[in-house]
Design a protein around this motif. Structure first.
Motif, PDB file in Angstrom:
ATOM      1  N   ILE A   1     -19.023 -80.289 -18.299  1.00 11.38           N
ATOM      2  CA  ILE A   1     -18.869 -81.639 -17.706  1.00 11.38           C
ATOM      3  C   ILE A   1     -17.898 -81.889 -17.113  1.00 11.38           C
ATOM      4  CG2 ILE A   1     -19.160 -84.158 -18.074  1.00 11.38           C
ATOM      5  CD1 ILE A   1     -20.048 -83.541 -20.995  1.00 11.38           C
ATOM      6  N   LEU A   2     -17.934 -82.386 -15.568  1.00  6.41           N
ATOM      7  CA  LEU A   2     -16.851 -82.759 -14.873  1.00  6.41           C
ATOM      8  C   LEU A   2     -17.130 -84.274 -14.352  1.00  6.41           C
ATOM      9  CD1 LEU A   2     -14.468 -80.993 -13.533  1.00  6.41           C
ATOM     10  CD2 LEU A   2     -15.963 -80.850 -11.265  1.00  6.41           C
ATOM     11  N   ALA A   3     -16.152 -85.099 -14.883  1.00  6.39           N
ATOM     12  CA  ALA A   3     -16.456 -86.390 -14.304  1.00  6.39           C
ATOM     13  C   ALA A   3     -15.063 -87.089 -13.939  1.00  6.39           C
ATOM     14  CB  ALA A   3     -16.787 -87.172 -15.771  1.00  6.39           C
ATOM     15  N   ASP A   4     -15.253 -88.113 -13.119  1.00  6.33           N
ATOM     16  CA  ASP A   4     -14.023 -88.346 -12.648  1.00  6.33           C
ATOM     17  C   ASP A   4     -14.152 -89.919 -12.073  1.00  6.33           C
ATOM     18  OD1 ASP A   4     -14.076 -88.625  -9.214  1.00  6.33           O
ATOM     19  OD2 ASP A   4     -15.449 -86.959  -9.880  1.00  6.33           O
ATOM     20  N   ARG A   5     -13.255 -90.552 -11.656  1.00  2.78           N
ATOM     21  CA  ARG A   5     -13.182 -92.070 -11.281  1.00  2.78           C
ATOM     22  C   ARG A   5     -12.931 -91.973  -9.749  1.00  2.78           C
ATOM     23  NH1 ARG A   5     -11.434 -96.363 -14.092  1.00  2.78           N
ATOM     24  NH2 ARG A   5     -12.322 -97.373 -12.648  1.00  2.78           N
ATOM     25  N   THR A   6     -12.279 -91.040  -9.133  1.00  2.00           N
ATOM     26  CA  THR A   6     -11.920 -91.103  -7.635  1.00  2.00           C
ATOM     27  C   THR A   6     -12.350 -89.590  -7.048  1.00  2.00           C
ATOM     28  OG1 THR A   6     -10.202 -92.966  -7.704  1.00  2.00           O
ATOM     29  CG2 THR A   6     -10.192 -91.194  -5.812  1.00  2.00           C
ATOM     30  N   GLY A   7     -13.508 -89.581  -6.189  1.00  2.00           N
ATOM     31  CA  GLY A   7     -13.818 -88.548  -5.505  1.00  2.00           C
ATOM     32  C   GLY A   7     -15.020 -87.972  -5.964  1.00  2.00           C
ATOM     33  N   ALA A   8     -16.172 -87.536  -4.835  1.00  2.00           N
ATOM     34  CA  ALA A   8     -17.174 -86.979  -5.104  1.00  2.00           C
ATOM     35  C   ALA A   8     -17.092 -85.621  -4.413  1.00  2.00           C
ATOM     36  CB  ALA A   8     -18.395 -87.741  -4.649  1.00  2.00           C
ATOM     37  N   GLY A   9     -17.010 -85.693  -3.115  1.00  2.19           N
ATOM     38  CA  GLY A   9     -16.719 -84.456  -2.169  1.00  2.19           C
ATOM     39  C   GLY A   9     -15.857 -83.400  -2.976  1.00  2.19           C
ATOM     40  N   PRO A  10     -14.371 -84.009  -3.315  1.00  5.18           N
ATOM     41  CA  PRO A  10     -13.551 -82.907  -3.628  1.00  5.18           C
ATOM     42  C   PRO A  10     -13.901 -82.269  -5.142  1.00  5.18           C
ATOM     43  CG  PRO A  10     -12.700 -84.982  -3.179  1.00  5.18           C
ATOM     44  CD  PRO A  10     -13.964 -85.123  -3.033  1.00  5.18           C
TER      45      PRO A  10
END
Lengths: 239, 239, 239
Positions: free
Chosen positions: A49-58
């Motif tokens: 799982i890769l999850a983040d608050r800022t960024g979709a493209g990167p």
């Protein structure tokens, strides 16, 4: 891998972190109910799982590198409306694997590439620009954006959204590219983000030139909204 | 036109800026692929663009003034979820024109009216209220909100959303108006904003009275959520 | 009721406020047009309104207490994308009643329970966790989440979203529960929030144990994203 903060948490599920409040996780043997509810193919016993608050493209470009490097498949890519008060998306990517070591390795590789792919993200308090390029797209970019596997692929992003229309127009006029799609706040291609995103393929030289032309124009427009603020790369430009 | 910051950028595409991180842009000859992907009528060779991070009502009412004043048509109105961490929308408006000077003029006029239409926008850290009024709606308000061209039109907006229900109820009870629609967080009328927005027509006197009645109530309710914060107009009240 | 700030506003429609910029309102005799446009059953002459900028779970669980305590029905539950720049939802809940005193009482009870239900909400600048539990769900939880009336019900929430997948997996492995649903950024179960939310029922002991197991894991994962920030309950943990 370097710089993914592997030692910040002792849990087995924890892999590491990266820019943009990105967290990497792994589940060795995903519970049957969760498998079902998330509609993940049962053959994938383990998930990364890769999850983040800022960024979709990167994160999506970083995950594409992970898919090239490991025996995993991207099962799920979703983009919440986020960026912690900004104009764009966060991201959720799930890798499926038959073996937990493949899932873990995919997450490690993805985390290690996130910083590179913030290199052509520029922001000020008024909005942001994002440019991404690869000479050879793989299955994560195909699934997320309709890229053609094995061919060059590029993205221009502008926020507030109107800047993204000028980026798309500039990119299209700068070089001979093959447009794939445009995502706008209301056409279903975004999660109501305040962006216009342009996705295209073509010869690697043309795709790269189109991005460079758009980037020049985009930086001047975004700066006009806050002339006294610096407009700098998230890390180091790579295109 | 005064106050639109025309000199902040030397690019041909740049027109100006306004409150709410609003930017105005123009493209003289929109690239064919972008025309297609945005589904803009090919007869409009040139487009004007108004895009912002904060505000939908102010920019849409400003664009309605622009449509009245120029030979352009509004091709596209979309509202991202934005306001830079606040409860409302940003906006993207595209004007189509056969001649670039019409497109540029529309954007200039719209930018010059944005400040006026922030006049009855009130905010504190808990939320916001917005009121808009025209004695005579034109084609942009018709397209965006179902206003009746040539007739009076009014909007009440409350955030958090529940305040907007009381505004709609108060407006409806204050004067004899013709309701057009209510937009709520989940009924498809917003982009998941935390607002209830009420759109109505009727005699100009009644529409104006309804707004004034709702505004009185709304300010008291919003202030209760943060009693120590001032609750002031974005610029100067115009209703 | 204690602590709902009843005296902050003199309007009849005002009931009180609570954490999360929550406001409670009541309309004794809802205008006919607003009734129609909101599609509220005409038999409910009066409505109570609970609306907030931050939180859906806390306010919905609080409203469930209100429904248990009063002669009202929940007519409407909608969740905007909000939390004032954070990763989650705000909420709008409308209670219908035949008598205004029932509507007002429901809002008072709900406001008084909001603080309790922030007790197992944990946040830092990177995201949040939320846990909710009841031994006996009622009609508001049934309507909002598919809870089974009269049975235990639990929720785990993680943001950024990937943490929520690990919470769901951990909860499912900790005790024998009956999963109801998973909501993700893109599967229609959220308003594009950056969360994965897991909803489940079962024996009250099992539901409670599942939550406690997930909470342990969640706090460690969220802390890894911002190790130097404290990770504390919104008020006082109640599970």
């Amino acid at each position: 891998p370097q710089g993914i903060n592997e030692d910040l948490c002792g849990l087995t599920e924890y892999v590491g972190t990266a820019m943009g409040h990105t967290i990497g996780l792994v589940i060795a043997n995903l519970d049957y109910s969760v498998h079902e509810l998330l509609k993940i193919d049962p053959k994938y016993r383990s998930i990364g799982i890769l999850a983040d608050r800022t960024g979709a493209g990167p994160q999506i470009f970083a995950a594409d590198e992970a898919v090239k490097a490991t025996n995993t498949e991207v099962c799920m890519i979703e983009c919440p409306r986020d960026t912690e008060g900004g104009a764009g998306h966060g991201c959720l990517i799930v890798f499926g694997a038959e073996d937990v070591s493949d899932a873990r390795r995919a997450v490690e590789v993805a985390l290690s590439f996130v910083g590179k792919h913030f290199g052509d993200v520029y922001g000020n308090s008024a909005g942001h620009l994002e440019f991404q390029y690869t000479a050879r797209a793989s299955y994560c970019l195909e699934k997320a954006f309709g890229a053609v596997v094995g061919k060059a692929f590029g993205i221009t992003v502008g926020a507030p959204s109107g800047i993204g229309i000028v980026l798309a127009d500039t990119a299209s006029k700068t070089a001979t590219i093959d447009p794939i799609a445009i995502a706008t706040p209301g056409n279903g291609g975004t999660s109501f983000s305040n962006e216009v995103n342009f996705f295209f393929t073509g010869d690697s030289g043309a795709v790269r030139q189109a991005i460079i032309g758009a980037r020049e124009v985009g930086k001047q427009l975004l700066k006009a909204l806050e002339p006294s603020e610096p407009l700098e790369s998230g890390t180091v430009p790579y295109i």
